[in-house]
Design a protein around this motif. Structure first.
Motif, PDB file in Angstrom:
ATOM      1  N   ASN A 157       0.820  -1.211   0.000  1.00 19.57           N
ATOM      2  CA  ASN A 157       0.000   0.000   0.000  1.00 19.57           C
ATOM      3  C   ASN A 157       0.855   1.262   0.000  1.00 19.57           C
ATOM      4  O   ASN A 157       0.545   2.231  -0.700  1.00 19.57           O
ATOM      5  CB  ASN A 157      -0.950   0.005   1.198  1.00 19.57           C
ATOM      6  N   LEU A 158       1.926   1.262   0.770  1.00 17.02           N
ATOM      7  CA  LEU A 158       2.836   2.414   0.764  1.00 17.02           C
ATOM      8  C   LEU A 158       3.471   2.615  -0.606  1.00 17.02           C
ATOM      9  O   LEU A 158       3.598   3.742  -1.092  1.00 17.02           O
ATOM     10  CB  LEU A 158       3.932   2.237   1.820  1.00 17.02           C
ATOM     11  N   MET A 159       3.878   1.516  -1.239  1.00 13.08           N
ATOM     12  CA  MET A 159       4.516   1.643  -2.545  1.00 13.08           C
ATOM     13  C   MET A 159       3.519   2.116  -3.608  1.00 13.08           C
ATOM     14  O   MET A 159       3.863   2.910  -4.480  1.00 13.08           O
ATOM     15  CB  MET A 159       5.159   0.317  -2.959  1.00 13.08           C
ATOM     16  N   VAL A 160       2.276   1.658  -3.536  1.00 13.55           N
ATOM     17  CA  VAL A 160       1.251   2.128  -4.474  1.00 13.55           C
ATOM     18  C   VAL A 160       1.030   3.628  -4.279  1.00 13.55           C
ATOM     19  O   VAL A 160       0.937   4.380  -5.257  1.00 13.55           O
ATOM     20  CB  VAL A 160      -0.061   1.330  -4.311  1.00 13.55           C
ATOM     21  N   ALA A 161       0.977   4.095  -3.037  1.00 14.15           N
ATOM     22  CA  ALA A 161       0.819   5.526  -2.769  1.00 14.15           C
ATOM     23  C   ALA A 161       2.025   6.310  -3.265  1.00 14.15           C
ATOM     24  O   ALA A 161       1.883   7.411  -3.815  1.00 14.15           O
ATOM     25  CB  ALA A 161       0.609   5.758  -1.272  1.00 14.15           C
ATOM     26  N   HIS A 162       3.225   5.759  -3.103  1.00 13.67           N
ATOM     27  CA  HIS A 162       4.434   6.423  -3.580  1.00 13.67           C
ATOM     28  C   HIS A 162       4.400   6.584  -5.101  1.00 13.67           C
ATOM     29  O   HIS A 162       4.620   7.682  -5.626  1.00 13.67           O
ATOM     30  CB  HIS A 162       5.661   5.608  -3.151  1.00 13.67           C
ATOM     31  N   VAL A 163       4.089   5.509  -5.804  1.00 11.28           N
ATOM     32  CA  VAL A 163       4.040   5.562  -7.262  1.00 11.28           C
ATOM     33  C   VAL A 163       2.907   6.472  -7.728  1.00 11.28           C
ATOM     34  O   VAL A 163       3.066   7.242  -8.682  1.00 11.28           O
ATOM     35  CB  VAL A 163       3.915   4.139  -7.858  1.00 11.28           C
ATOM     36  N   ALA A 164       1.763   6.437  -7.047  1.00 12.00           N
ATOM     37  CA  ALA A 164       0.646   7.320  -7.398  1.00 12.00           C
ATOM     38  C   ALA A 164       1.042   8.780  -7.257  1.00 12.00           C
ATOM     39  O   ALA A 164       0.705   9.619  -8.104  1.00 12.00           O
ATOM     40  CB  ALA A 164      -0.568   7.007  -6.519  1.00 12.00           C
ATOM     41  N   THR A 165       1.779   9.094  -6.211  1.00 11.47           N
ATOM     42  CA  THR A 165       2.239  10.467  -6.008  1.00 11.47           C
ATOM     43  C   THR A 165       3.208  10.890  -7.103  1.00 11.47           C
ATOM     44  O   THR A 165       3.115  12.006  -7.627  1.00 11.47           O
ATOM     45  CB  THR A 165       2.910  10.615  -4.623  1.00 11.47           C
TER      46      THR A 165
END
Length: 147
Positions: free
Chosen positions: A59-67
């Motif tokens: 979830n953190l990595m998905v948020a990072h890539v989304a940002t």
């Protein structure tokens, strides 16, 4: 050795509500998730053995890539609000607004430290980036057999 988890968009959207009004489930699962899984191994072969931990990291990595792809709130480059600044504010001025932040970076962590989510992922995965020595099988040598 590791664990594989199924990405849960409703849980992700509840954890990171700044993205949910602007990024649909299809955008996240079809565009962002495959990129995030390049950096956060989610095929069961990684070092993470607890499903809860793997889910948080993914979830953190998905948020990072989304940002990185769509800005701090998922609205795109032009509609992005907020700076997404990472690190300790080392200096600030008021007239004509100027802020500087410092966060120790290396070539290994620089990409992750571009967002707060990436920095959290980097910190959470510290235990998995250490060397693990696994000794090979021990051979018993009997000196009396070689005579």
């Amino acid at each position: 050795m590791g664990v594989q988890v199924t990405f849960d968009y409703p849980q992700w959207a509840a954890t990171f509500p700044q993205f949910s009004p602007n990024l649909s489930q299809t955008q996240v699962t079809d565009l962002i998730l495959p990129i995030a899984e390049v950096y956060c191994r989610n095929d069961g072969g990684g070092p993470v053995s607890k499903a809860e931990t793997q889910s948080v990291l993914l979830n953190l990595m998905v948020a990072h890539v989304a940002t990185l792809m769509f800005g701090p709130n998922g609205a795109g480059i032009t509609g992005a609000g907020g700076s997404g600044i990472v690190g300790r504010i080392s200096s600030a001025t008021e007239g004509s607004v100027s802020v500087s932040a410092e966060f120790p970076t290396t070539p290994n962590n620089a990409w992750f430290l571009q967002t707060t989510f990436g920095a959290a992922f980097w910190a959470a995965t510290a235990a998995y980036r250490t060397m693990r020595y696994i000794p090979g099988p021990r051979r018993r040598i009997n000196p009396w057999l070689n005579q």
